[in-house]
Scaffold this motif. Sequence first.
Motif, PDB file in Angstrom:
ATOM      1  N   GLY A 192       1.464  74.463 -44.462  1.00  0.00           N
ATOM      2  CA  GLY A 192       2.139  74.156 -43.206  1.00  0.00           C
ATOM      3  C   GLY A 192       1.763  72.868 -42.500  1.00  0.00           C
ATOM      4  O   GLY A 192       2.245  72.607 -41.398  1.00  0.00           O
ATOM      5  N   TYR A 193       0.933  72.035 -43.097  1.00  0.00           N
ATOM      6  CA  TYR A 193       0.574  70.769 -42.467  1.00  0.00           C
ATOM      7  C   TYR A 193       1.646  69.724 -42.740  1.00  0.00           C
ATOM      8  O   TYR A 193       2.266  69.726 -43.796  1.00  0.00           O
ATOM      9  N   LYS A 194       1.827  68.823 -41.765  1.00  0.00           N
ATOM     10  CA  LYS A 194       2.812  67.752 -41.899  1.00  0.00           C
ATOM     11  C   LYS A 194       2.138  66.419 -41.571  1.00  0.00           C
ATOM     12  O   LYS A 194       1.324  66.335 -40.658  1.00  0.00           O
ATOM     13  N   SER A 195       2.524  65.398 -42.310  1.00  0.00           N
ATOM     14  CA  SER A 195       2.004  64.045 -42.053  1.00  0.00           C
ATOM     15  C   SER A 195       2.563  63.527 -40.740  1.00  0.00           C
ATOM     16  O   SER A 195       3.744  63.704 -40.456  1.00  0.00           O
ATOM     17  N   PHE A 196       1.715  62.880 -39.942  1.00  0.00           N
ATOM     18  CA  PHE A 196       2.220  62.263 -38.723  1.00  0.00           C
ATOM     19  C   PHE A 196       1.824  60.799 -38.598  1.00  0.00           C
ATOM     20  O   PHE A 196       2.331  60.087 -37.741  1.00  0.00           O
ATOM     21  N   LYS A 197       0.925  60.329 -39.496  1.00  0.00           N
ATOM     22  CA  LYS A 197       0.524  58.929 -39.412  1.00  0.00           C
ATOM     23  C   LYS A 197      -0.145  58.532 -40.726  1.00  0.00           C
ATOM     24  O   LYS A 197      -0.859  59.313 -41.329  1.00  0.00           O
ATOM     25  N   ILE A 198       0.111  57.312 -41.155  1.00  0.00           N
ATOM     26  CA  ILE A 198      -0.602  56.721 -42.282  1.00  0.00           C
ATOM     27  C   ILE A 198      -1.256  55.458 -41.753  1.00  0.00           C
ATOM     28  O   ILE A 198      -0.616  54.644 -41.075  1.00  0.00           O
ATOM     29  N   GLU A 199      -2.543  55.315 -42.039  1.00  0.00           N
ATOM     30  CA  GLU A 199      -3.278  54.184 -41.474  1.00  0.00           C
ATOM     31  C   GLU A 199      -4.167  53.552 -42.533  1.00  0.00           C
ATOM     32  O   GLU A 199      -4.890  54.247 -43.251  1.00  0.00           O
ATOM     33  N   MET A 200      -4.117  52.241 -42.615  1.00  0.00           N
ATOM     34  CA  MET A 200      -5.000  51.480 -43.502  1.00  0.00           C
ATOM     35  C   MET A 200      -6.338  51.344 -42.768  1.00  0.00           C
ATOM     36  O   MET A 200      -6.415  50.680 -41.737  1.00  0.00           O
ATOM     37  N   ILE A 201      -7.361  52.005 -43.283  1.00  0.00           N
ATOM     38  CA  ILE A 201      -8.673  51.993 -42.635  1.00  0.00           C
ATOM     39  C   ILE A 201      -9.390  50.676 -42.922  1.00  0.00           C
ATOM     40  O   ILE A 201      -9.987  50.075 -42.048  1.00  0.00           O
ATOM     41  N   ARG A 202      -9.363  50.256 -44.167  1.00  0.00           N
ATOM     42  CA  ARG A 202      -9.826  48.922 -44.576  1.00  0.00           C
ATOM     43  C   ARG A 202      -9.127  48.594 -45.879  1.00  0.00           C
ATOM     44  O   ARG A 202      -8.396  49.412 -46.418  1.00  0.00           O
ATOM     45  N   GLU A 203      -9.336  47.421 -46.386  1.00  0.00           N
ATOM     46  CA  GLU A 203      -8.626  46.981 -47.582  1.00  0.00           C
ATOM     47  C   GLU A 203      -8.712  48.027 -48.696  1.00  0.00           C
ATOM     48  O   GLU A 203      -9.786  48.487 -49.059  1.00  0.00           O
ATOM     49  N   ASN A 204      -7.562  48.435 -49.189  1.00  0.00           N
ATOM     50  CA  ASN A 204      -7.425  49.397 -50.288  1.00  0.00           C
ATOM     51  C   ASN A 204      -7.799  50.832 -49.941  1.00  0.00           C
ATOM     52  O   ASN A 204      -7.904  51.666 -50.834  1.00  0.00           O
ATOM     53  N   ILE A 205      -8.031  51.137 -48.658  1.00  0.00           N
ATOM     54  CA  ILE A 205      -8.317  52.523 -48.263  1.00  0.00           C
ATOM     55  C   ILE A 205      -7.326  52.927 -47.181  1.00  0.00           C
ATOM     56  O   ILE A 205      -7.372  52.424 -46.061  1.00  0.00           O
ATOM     57  N   GLU A 206      -6.438  53.835 -47.553  1.00  0.00           N
ATOM     58  CA  GLU A 206      -5.381  54.290 -46.651  1.00  0.00           C
ATOM     59  C   GLU A 206      -5.525  55.798 -46.467  1.00  0.00           C
ATOM     60  O   GLU A 206      -5.698  56.532 -47.433  1.00  0.00           O
TER      61      GLU A 206
END
Length: 102
Positions: free
Chosen positions: A80-94
């Motif tokens: 039941g979880y849904k994505s609400f945000k995608i964030e690039m934390i640092r280069e090549n890590i999302e």
Amino acid sequence: MTILNLKFTIEGKIIGSVRGHEKNGVCYVERLMVHPDAQKRGIGKQLMMELEKYFPTCARFDLYTGSLSFGNIRLYKSIGYKSFKIEMIRENIEFVFMEKIN
């Protein structure tokens, strides 16, 4: 703040665990892990369901995982979880941030 650490054991060995804490009506889910030899047996799902039972008054459950962690994302969506945000934390890590409204 209430903190919960759950573990799943077989014959005294820790096979899986998850941690969660509640703050202002939100449960923050952290560090779900299942030993690679025990994956795809429903252990992660069981741990998540137990964690959610422990925080029945939380209006929302929040977590994040790596955007390439397809198995994790599939598991979270299946309960039941849904994505609400995608964030690039640092280069090549999302990270994919997910929530479940209670």
